[in-house]
Design a protein around this motif. Structure first.
Motif, PDB file in Angstrom:
ATOM      1  N   PRO A  27       0.841  -1.209   0.000  1.00 42.04           N
ATOM      2  CA  PRO A  27       0.000   0.000   0.000  1.00 42.04           C
ATOM      3  C   PRO A  27       0.872   1.253   0.000  1.00 42.04           C
ATOM      4  CG  PRO A  27       0.147  -0.914   2.216  1.00 42.04           C
ATOM      5  CD  PRO A  27       0.894  -1.865   1.316  1.00 42.04           C
ATOM      6  N   SER A  28       0.359   2.330  -0.566  1.00 40.23           N
ATOM      7  CA  SER A  28       1.095   3.607  -0.518  1.00 40.23           C
ATOM      8  C   SER A  28       0.078   4.738  -0.522  1.00 40.23           C
ATOM      9  CB  SER A  28       2.024   3.740  -1.725  1.00 40.23           C
ATOM     10  OG  SER A  28       1.290   3.661  -2.932  1.00 40.23           O
ATOM     11  N   HIS A  30      -2.217   7.475  -1.505  1.00 37.94           N
ATOM     12  CA  HIS A  30      -2.812   7.793  -2.823  1.00 37.94           C
ATOM     13  C   HIS A  30      -2.287   6.879  -3.936  1.00 37.94           C
ATOM     14  CE1 HIS A  30      -4.451  11.062  -0.712  1.00 37.94           C
ATOM     15  NE2 HIS A  30      -3.983  12.102  -1.374  1.00 37.94           N
ATOM     16  N   SER A  67       5.226   4.742   3.123  1.00 38.12           N
ATOM     17  CA  SER A  67       4.886   3.930   1.951  1.00 38.12           C
ATOM     18  C   SER A  67       6.093   3.089   1.534  1.00 38.12           C
ATOM     19  CB  SER A  67       4.446   4.842   0.786  1.00 38.12           C
ATOM     20  OG  SER A  67       3.345   5.646   1.178  1.00 38.12           O
ATOM     21  N   THR A 127      -7.427  -1.852   0.171  1.00 38.10           N
ATOM     22  CA  THR A 127      -8.103  -0.872   1.018  1.00 38.10           C
ATOM     23  C   THR A 127      -9.584  -0.881   0.652  1.00 38.10           C
ATOM     24  OG1 THR A 127      -6.090   0.451   0.914  1.00 38.10           O
ATOM     25  CG2 THR A 127      -8.062   1.538   1.769  1.00 38.10           C
ATOM     26  N   ARG A 129     -12.868   0.954   1.523  1.00 40.81           N
ATOM     27  CA  ARG A 129     -13.319   2.183   2.215  1.00 40.81           C
ATOM     28  C   ARG A 129     -14.797   2.179   2.551  1.00 40.81           C
ATOM     29  NH1 ARG A 129      -9.541   3.204  -1.638  1.00 40.81           N
ATOM     30  NH2 ARG A 129      -7.613   4.122  -0.837  1.00 40.81           N
ATOM     31  N   LEU A 201      -5.705   6.746  -7.688  1.00 41.89           N
ATOM     32  CA  LEU A 201      -6.916   6.063  -7.234  1.00 41.89           C
ATOM     33  C   LEU A 201      -8.018   6.136  -8.281  1.00 41.89           C
ATOM     34  CD1 LEU A 201      -6.647   7.708  -3.761  1.00 41.89           C
ATOM     35  CD2 LEU A 201      -6.534   5.257  -4.155  1.00 41.89           C
ATOM     36  N   ARG A 218     -11.451  10.122   4.805  1.00 40.90           N
ATOM     37  CA  ARG A 218     -10.958  11.177   3.930  1.00 40.90           C
ATOM     38  C   ARG A 218     -12.005  11.490   2.846  1.00 40.90           C
ATOM     39  NH1 ARG A 218      -5.990  13.191   2.223  1.00 40.90           N
ATOM     40  NH2 ARG A 218      -4.705  11.578   3.155  1.00 40.90           N
ATOM     41  N   PHE A 220     -12.420  12.528  -0.676  1.00 42.60           N
ATOM     42  CA  PHE A 220     -11.535  12.580  -1.845  1.00 42.60           C
ATOM     43  C   PHE A 220     -11.915  13.692  -2.824  1.00 42.60           C
ATOM     44  CE2 PHE A 220     -10.346   8.503  -0.100  1.00 42.60           C
ATOM     45  CZ  PHE A 220      -8.980   8.456  -0.343  1.00 42.60           C
ATOM     46  N   LEU A 258       3.456  -0.994   9.508  1.00 41.40           N
ATOM     47  CA  LEU A 258       2.132  -0.883   8.874  1.00 41.40           C
ATOM     48  C   LEU A 258       1.880  -2.101   7.982  1.00 41.40           C
ATOM     49  CD1 LEU A 258      -0.435   0.716   8.020  1.00 41.40           C
ATOM     50  CD2 LEU A 258       0.969   1.773   6.226  1.00 41.40           C
ATOM     51  N   PRO A 274      -6.194   3.297   6.424  1.00 40.42           N
ATOM     52  CA  PRO A 274      -5.443   4.391   7.053  1.00 40.42           C
ATOM     53  C   PRO A 274      -6.218   5.707   6.905  1.00 40.42           C
ATOM     54  CG  PRO A 274      -4.083   3.218   5.428  1.00 40.42           C
ATOM     55  CD  PRO A 274      -5.508   2.795   5.229  1.00 40.42           C
ATOM     56  N   GLY A 277      -5.119  12.052   6.830  1.00 40.86           N
ATOM     57  CA  GLY A 277      -5.347  13.502   6.890  1.00 40.86           C
ATOM     58  C   GLY A 277      -4.971  14.102   8.242  1.00 40.86           C
ATOM     59  N   LEU A 300       0.364   7.295  12.020  1.00 35.85           N
ATOM     60  CA  LEU A 300      -0.798   7.041  11.163  1.00 35.85           C
ATOM     61  C   LEU A 300      -1.971   6.572  12.030  1.00 35.85           C
ATOM     62  CD1 LEU A 300      -1.226   7.126   8.067  1.00 35.85           C
ATOM     63  CD2 LEU A 300      -0.719   4.695   7.988  1.00 35.85           C
ATOM     64  N   ARG A 319      -1.414  -1.116 -10.387  1.00 40.48           N
ATOM     65  CA  ARG A 319      -0.030  -0.851  -9.998  1.00 40.48           C
ATOM     66  C   ARG A 319       0.807  -0.564 -11.241  1.00 40.48           C
ATOM     67  NH1 ARG A 319      -2.236  -0.978  -5.531  1.00 40.48           N
ATOM     68  NH2 ARG A 319      -1.258  -1.858  -3.655  1.00 40.48           N
TER      69      ARG A 319
END
Ligand SMILES: Cc1cc2nc3c(=O)[nH]c(=O)nc-3n(C[C@H](O)[C@H](O)[C@H](O)COP(=O)(O)O)c2cc1C
Length: 336
Positions: A27-28, A30, A67, A127, A129, A201, A218, A220, A258, A274, A277, A300, A319
């Motif tokens: 994961p990283s 954004h 990340s 992820t 959401r 994303l 968050r 977006f 993480l 995560p 923000g 985080l 990716r």
């Protein structure tokens, strides 16, 4: 009958290149994937790609290093699963500030079954959401997740009900501050409109509507295509990943933690989101520090919960192709 070469009989450079490619699942923030690997005859180097740093939201490079740390942990696990041990040097050389880590002393060992299971988790982890279901995360899973962070040298504080209320107010404030900042808005717009590039994303992973949760997720900036359903976050657990120092090498380590805790959560069928923000805005990061009673520095915030198994979640986020992330030019003739 097929005769496959046992993993440990393959040349080291092939194993390094494959592990670096597998680390692309990490994961990283954004989905910036701000890393590049260099395969050498007897080593693997991790470099940060500053062109993909969030200069508005993350000018100090905290989330950038987190990340890269997640990718570093992924590579370590991928090598262990293939039967390689390595010495990991985490570097902070002012002459080469972009060189973050070097894996050397690579030696054959037995393939590590725990690592093999975690590699499977890398392939399914993503992820999600959507709001979590009302089903609580089993205590045993939370213990394992916390221990995974500890084992990597960071700590995860699970917030109590009062702290979650404070976090909710803090996250809401961070959202307002970021929404009012034109540069952060522009940066978010850039990373959420990158279809076909292998970074950023896509709308399929972003909620159609902002979920009605106690702790705001968050925003977006523009709605995605992911149906959110009726859930809430009442059964979610919120954790704060933190450590003793607030320096780039501790952020790299926190990224390793993480990855370790997120893969462990995946093994338990739990979803992690995560919420960065609150860490990006200096004032709200300071509030998080108070939540820790000054015992450490926050890296985080994480929402941990079970998502609705009855409805399909988001697809995997694309990716970059391995060829763009893994540089094998120094060993081209040595690979099988
Ligand atoms: C350091 C870091 C911060 C992140 N912050 C957020 C966040 O604030 N909100 C969010 O929805 N996802 C966040 N993510 C999740 C990334 O967007 C996600 O990992 C990336 O898009 C790749 O997708 P995947 O996790 O589904 O593979 C964060 C991930 C990392 C590693």
């Amino acid at each position: 009958m097929s005769h496959q070469t046992p993993a440990t009989d393959r040349p080291l450079t092939t194993a390094l290149a494959e592990a670096a490619a597998t680390a692309g699942h990490a994961p990283s923030v954004h989905n910036t994937q701000p890393w590049r690997w260099r395969v050498l005859p007897d080593a693997l180097e991790l470099r940060v790609v500053r062109d993909r740093q969030l200069t508005a939201a993350d000018p100090e490079g905290r989330l950038l290093a987190l990340s890269c740390g997640a990718a570093l942990h992924h590579v370590r696990v991928a090598l262990a699963a293939e039967g390689w041990t390595a010495v990991v040097e985490r570097l902070s050389d002012p002459q080469q500030p972009d060189l973050l880590a070097r894996l050397t002393g690579l030696d054959r060992s037995g393939a590590d079954p725990d690592a093999m299971r975690l590699v499977q988790c890398m392939q399914v982890r993503h992820t999600d959401r959507r709001p979590v279901s009302d089903e609580p995360v089993p205590a045993e899973a939370i213990d394992d997740i916390t221990r995974a962070a500890d084992d990597e040298g960071s700590r995860l504080q699970i917030l109590d009900a009062d702290q979650v209320m404070e976090l909710a107010a803090t996250a809401s404030h961070a959202g307002t501050v970021e929404a009012e900042d034109p540069q952060t808005r522009e940066e978010l717009q850039y990373w959420t409109h990158r279809a076909g590039t292998g970074t950023g994303l896509p709308p399929e992973v972003l909620p159609q509507d902002q979920p009605q949760t106690t702790v705001p997720a968050r925003d977006f900036g523009s709605p995605g295509n992911l149906p959110v359903g009726p859930g809430h976050d009442k059964a979610a657990v919120y954790g704060l990943l933190y450590g003793d120092e607030d320096e780039p090498d501790s952020w790299l380590r926190a990224g390793e933690a993480l990855s370790a805790l997120w893969l462990t959560a995946t093994r338990h069928g739990a979803s992690v989101v995560p919420l960065s923000g609150v860490v990006e805005v200096p004032g709200t990061r300071q509030k998080l520090r108070q939540l820790l009673s000054g015992l450490g520095y926050p890296y985080l915030v994480l929402r941990i919960g079970l998502t609705d198994p009855a409805h399909a979640g988001p697809p995997h986020t694309p990716r970059l192709p391995a060829a763009q992330v893994v540089d094998t030019s120094a060993v081209r003739d040595q690979r099988a």
